[in-house]
Design a protein around this motif. Sequence first.
Motif, PDB file in Angstrom:
ATOM      1  N   ASP A 137      29.281  29.136  32.754  1.00 37.46           N
ATOM      2  CA  ASP A 137      29.962  29.937  31.789  1.00 37.46           C
ATOM      3  C   ASP A 137      30.620  31.280  31.900  1.00 37.46           C
ATOM      4  O   ASP A 137      30.769  31.945  31.071  1.00 37.46           O
ATOM      5  CB  ASP A 137      29.598  29.796  30.235  1.00 37.46           C
ATOM      6  N   PHE A 138      30.000  31.698  33.003  1.00 39.04           N
ATOM      7  CA  PHE A 138      30.526  32.997  33.483  1.00 39.04           C
ATOM      8  C   PHE A 138      31.547  33.197  34.572  1.00 39.04           C
ATOM      9  O   PHE A 138      31.642  32.270  35.282  1.00 39.04           O
ATOM     10  CB  PHE A 138      29.149  33.866  34.163  1.00 39.04           C
ATOM     11  N   GLN A 139      32.229  34.386  34.595  1.00 35.77           N
ATOM     12  CA  GLN A 139      33.245  35.011  35.707  1.00 35.77           C
ATOM     13  C   GLN A 139      32.986  35.861  36.316  1.00 35.77           C
ATOM     14  O   GLN A 139      32.394  36.945  35.984  1.00 35.77           O
ATOM     15  CB  GLN A 139      34.665  35.088  35.062  1.00 35.77           C
ATOM     16  N   VAL A 140      33.136  35.797  37.631  1.00 31.95           N
ATOM     17  CA  VAL A 140      32.741  37.243  38.515  1.00 31.95           C
ATOM     18  C   VAL A 140      34.299  37.740  38.573  1.00 31.95           C
ATOM     19  O   VAL A 140      35.417  36.961  39.063  1.00 31.95           O
ATOM     20  CB  VAL A 140      32.495  36.635  39.956  1.00 31.95           C
ATOM     21  N   LYS A 141      34.451  38.910  38.242  1.00 30.86           N
ATOM     22  CA  LYS A 141      35.878  39.476  38.052  1.00 30.86           C
ATOM     23  C   LYS A 141      35.669  40.875  39.083  1.00 30.86           C
ATOM     24  O   LYS A 141      34.839  41.572  39.147  1.00 30.86           O
ATOM     25  CB  LYS A 141      36.335  39.934  36.767  1.00 30.86           C
ATOM     26  N   PHE A 142      37.055  40.805  39.732  1.00 35.87           N
ATOM     27  CA  PHE A 142      37.275  42.331  40.547  1.00 35.87           C
ATOM     28  C   PHE A 142      38.171  43.153  39.481  1.00 35.87           C
ATOM     29  O   PHE A 142      39.169  42.469  39.130  1.00 35.87           O
ATOM     30  CB  PHE A 142      37.931  42.130  41.923  1.00 35.87           C
ATOM     31  N   VAL A 143      37.834  44.278  39.512  1.00 37.37           N
ATOM     32  CA  VAL A 143      38.787  45.070  38.880  1.00 37.37           C
ATOM     33  C   VAL A 143      38.905  46.766  39.502  1.00 37.37           C
ATOM     34  O   VAL A 143      37.686  47.094  40.292  1.00 37.37           O
ATOM     35  CB  VAL A 143      38.262  45.261  37.627  1.00 37.37           C
ATOM     36  N   LYS A 144      40.163  47.155  39.576  1.00 35.34           N
ATOM     37  CA  LYS A 144      40.082  48.488  40.229  1.00 35.34           C
ATOM     38  C   LYS A 144      40.486  49.473  38.936  1.00 35.34           C
ATOM     39  O   LYS A 144      41.401  49.322  37.777  1.00 35.34           O
ATOM     40  CB  LYS A 144      41.419  48.814  40.905  1.00 35.34           C
ATOM     41  N   ARG A 185      43.765  42.676  28.444  1.00 35.79           N
ATOM     42  CA  ARG A 185      44.302  41.710  29.145  1.00 35.79           C
ATOM     43  C   ARG A 185      43.797  40.225  28.620  1.00 35.79           C
ATOM     44  O   ARG A 185      42.616  40.300  28.590  1.00 35.79           O
ATOM     45  CB  ARG A 185      44.071  41.874  30.399  1.00 35.79           C
ATOM     46  N   THR A 186      44.580  39.220  28.211  1.00 38.43           N
ATOM     47  CA  THR A 186      44.281  38.031  27.634  1.00 38.43           C
ATOM     48  C   THR A 186      44.247  37.119  28.824  1.00 38.43           C
ATOM     49  O   THR A 186      43.354  35.977  28.991  1.00 38.43           O
ATOM     50  CB  THR A 186      44.773  37.754  26.611  1.00 38.43           C
ATOM     51  N   ASN A 187      45.052  36.943  29.558  1.00 42.98           N
ATOM     52  CA  ASN A 187      45.506  35.900  30.618  1.00 42.98           C
ATOM     53  C   ASN A 187      45.113  36.501  32.149  1.00 42.98           C
ATOM     54  O   ASN A 187      45.982  36.967  32.778  1.00 42.98           O
ATOM     55  CB  ASN A 187      46.870  35.337  30.569  1.00 42.98           C
ATOM     56  N   LEU A 188      43.938  36.337  32.497  1.00 40.33           N
ATOM     57  CA  LEU A 188      43.669  36.956  34.041  1.00 40.33           C
ATOM     58  C   LEU A 188      44.059  36.062  35.120  1.00 40.33           C
ATOM     59  O   LEU A 188      43.936  34.986  34.954  1.00 40.33           O
ATOM     60  CB  LEU A 188      42.030  36.966  33.962  1.00 40.33           C
ATOM     61  N   GLN A 189      44.736  36.801  36.060  1.00 42.18           N
ATOM     62  CA  GLN A 189      45.001  36.009  37.312  1.00 42.18           C
ATOM     63  C   GLN A 189      43.644  35.788  38.189  1.00 42.18           C
ATOM     64  O   GLN A 189      42.698  36.631  38.305  1.00 42.18           O
ATOM     65  CB  GLN A 189      45.723  37.301  38.021  1.00 42.18           C
ATOM     66  N   SER A 190      43.900  34.768  38.922  1.00 44.56           N
ATOM     67  CA  SER A 190      42.771  34.333  39.708  1.00 44.56           C
ATOM     68  C   SER A 190      43.097  34.787  41.160  1.00 44.56           C
ATOM     69  O   SER A 190      44.450  34.713  41.453  1.00 44.56           O
ATOM     70  CB  SER A 190      42.530  32.820  39.953  1.00 44.56           C
ATOM     71  N   LEU A 191      42.259  35.296  41.922  1.00 45.36           N
ATOM     72  CA  LEU A 191      42.470  35.638  43.207  1.00 45.36           C
ATOM     73  C   LEU A 191      42.197  34.540  44.297  1.00 45.36           C
ATOM     74  O   LEU A 191      41.538  33.560  43.989  1.00 45.36           O
ATOM     75  CB  LEU A 191      41.628  36.838  43.569  1.00 45.36           C
ATOM     76  N   GLU A 228      33.600  28.231  48.980  1.00 50.42           N
ATOM     77  CA  GLU A 228      34.112  29.060  50.071  1.00 50.42           C
ATOM     78  C   GLU A 228      33.522  30.485  49.974  1.00 50.42           C
ATOM     79  O   GLU A 228      33.445  31.238  48.783  1.00 50.42           O
ATOM     80  CB  GLU A 228      35.675  29.115  49.542  1.00 50.42           C
ATOM     81  N   LYS A 229      33.269  30.940  51.017  1.00 49.72           N
ATOM     82  CA  LYS A 229      32.888  32.329  51.045  1.00 49.72           C
ATOM     83  C   LYS A 229      34.093  33.234  50.710  1.00 49.72           C
ATOM     84  O   LYS A 229      35.154  33.021  50.825  1.00 49.72           O
ATOM     85  CB  LYS A 229      32.316  32.952  52.374  1.00 49.72           C
ATOM     86  N   VAL A 230      33.610  34.328  49.900  1.00 53.08           N
ATOM     87  CA  VAL A 230      34.697  35.581  49.587  1.00 53.08           C
ATOM     88  C   VAL A 230      34.271  36.883  50.293  1.00 53.08           C
ATOM     89  O   VAL A 230      33.110  37.266  50.380  1.00 53.08           O
ATOM     90  CB  VAL A 230      34.369  35.755  48.097  1.00 53.08           C
ATOM     91  N   ASN A 231      35.292  37.359  50.916  1.00 56.64           N
ATOM     92  CA  ASN A 231      35.307  38.636  51.476  1.00 56.64           C
ATOM     93  C   ASN A 231      35.936  39.689  50.386  1.00 56.64           C
ATOM     94  O   ASN A 231      37.082  39.798  50.008  1.00 56.64           O
ATOM     95  CB  ASN A 231      36.106  38.800  52.722  1.00 56.64           C
ATOM     96  N   ILE A 232      34.834  40.501  49.952  1.00 57.77           N
ATOM     97  CA  ILE A 232      35.266  41.216  48.504  1.00 57.77           C
ATOM     98  C   ILE A 232      36.315  42.199  49.117  1.00 57.77           C
ATOM     99  O   ILE A 232      37.311  42.562  48.306  1.00 57.77           O
ATOM    100  CB  ILE A 232      33.877  41.895  48.127  1.00 57.77           C
ATOM    101  N   GLU A 233      36.130  43.018  50.168  1.00 57.74           N
ATOM    102  CA  GLU A 233      37.228  43.910  50.571  1.00 57.74           C
ATOM    103  C   GLU A 233      38.645  43.459  50.539  1.00 57.74           C
ATOM    104  O   GLU A 233      39.603  44.058  50.402  1.00 57.74           O
ATOM    105  CB  GLU A 233      37.110  44.674  51.985  1.00 57.74           C
ATOM    106  N   GLU A 234      38.605  42.386  51.081  1.00 56.82           N
ATOM    107  CA  GLU A 234      39.981  41.522  51.288  1.00 56.82           C
ATOM    108  C   GLU A 234      40.533  41.094  49.966  1.00 56.82           C
ATOM    109  O   GLU A 234      41.785  41.333  49.719  1.00 56.82           O
ATOM    110  CB  GLU A 234      39.824  39.987  52.129  1.00 56.82           C
ATOM    111  N   LYS A 235      39.736  40.795  49.134  1.00 54.89           N
ATOM    112  CA  LYS A 235      40.237  40.544  47.778  1.00 54.89           C
ATOM    113  C   LYS A 235      40.815  41.640  46.794  1.00 54.89           C
ATOM    114  O   LYS A 235      41.659  41.652  46.105  1.00 54.89           O
ATOM    115  CB  LYS A 235      39.105  39.823  46.875  1.00 54.89           C
ATOM    116  N   PHE A 236      40.099  42.560  47.253  1.00 56.16           N
ATOM    117  CA  PHE A 236      40.620  44.069  46.491  1.00 56.16           C
ATOM    118  C   PHE A 236      41.837  44.678  47.204  1.00 56.16           C
ATOM    119  O   PHE A 236      42.638  45.131  46.394  1.00 56.16           O
ATOM    120  CB  PHE A 236      39.377  45.095  46.681  1.00 56.16           C
TER     121      PHE A 236
END
Length: 120
Positions: free
Chosen positions: A28-35, A114-120, A3-11
Amino acid sequence: MMEKVNIEEKFSLFNDYWSPKIAGEINDFQVKFVKLKDEFIWHMHEQEDEMFLIVKGKLLIKFRDKDVWLEEGEFLIIPKGVEHKPVAQEEVHALLFEPKTTLNTGNQTSEKTRTNLQSL
């Protein structure tokens, strides 16, 4: 599933600072968004490299021997074992690319850990 991801929408889905959200996984990697806003803590990651890609704003990353400014569209890879402290004078949107085992505060524990990260 692809699925494509719209970065602005996710933020737009969250407002908390210094609390990474998982936007995707690659092996074994994660893509994470953070403010980010204000100062984080001095820390290092003993086993993992860490990549900051700035989507919006300007981020200062302090090292013990120098400072590096990152602007929109720029990224920096911080090697494991290098102590650093991110500082955001204004709100910054960043994409992190790091191993799943990476704890946001590295070798430190604080109220920003933060140990338990939320998925978007």
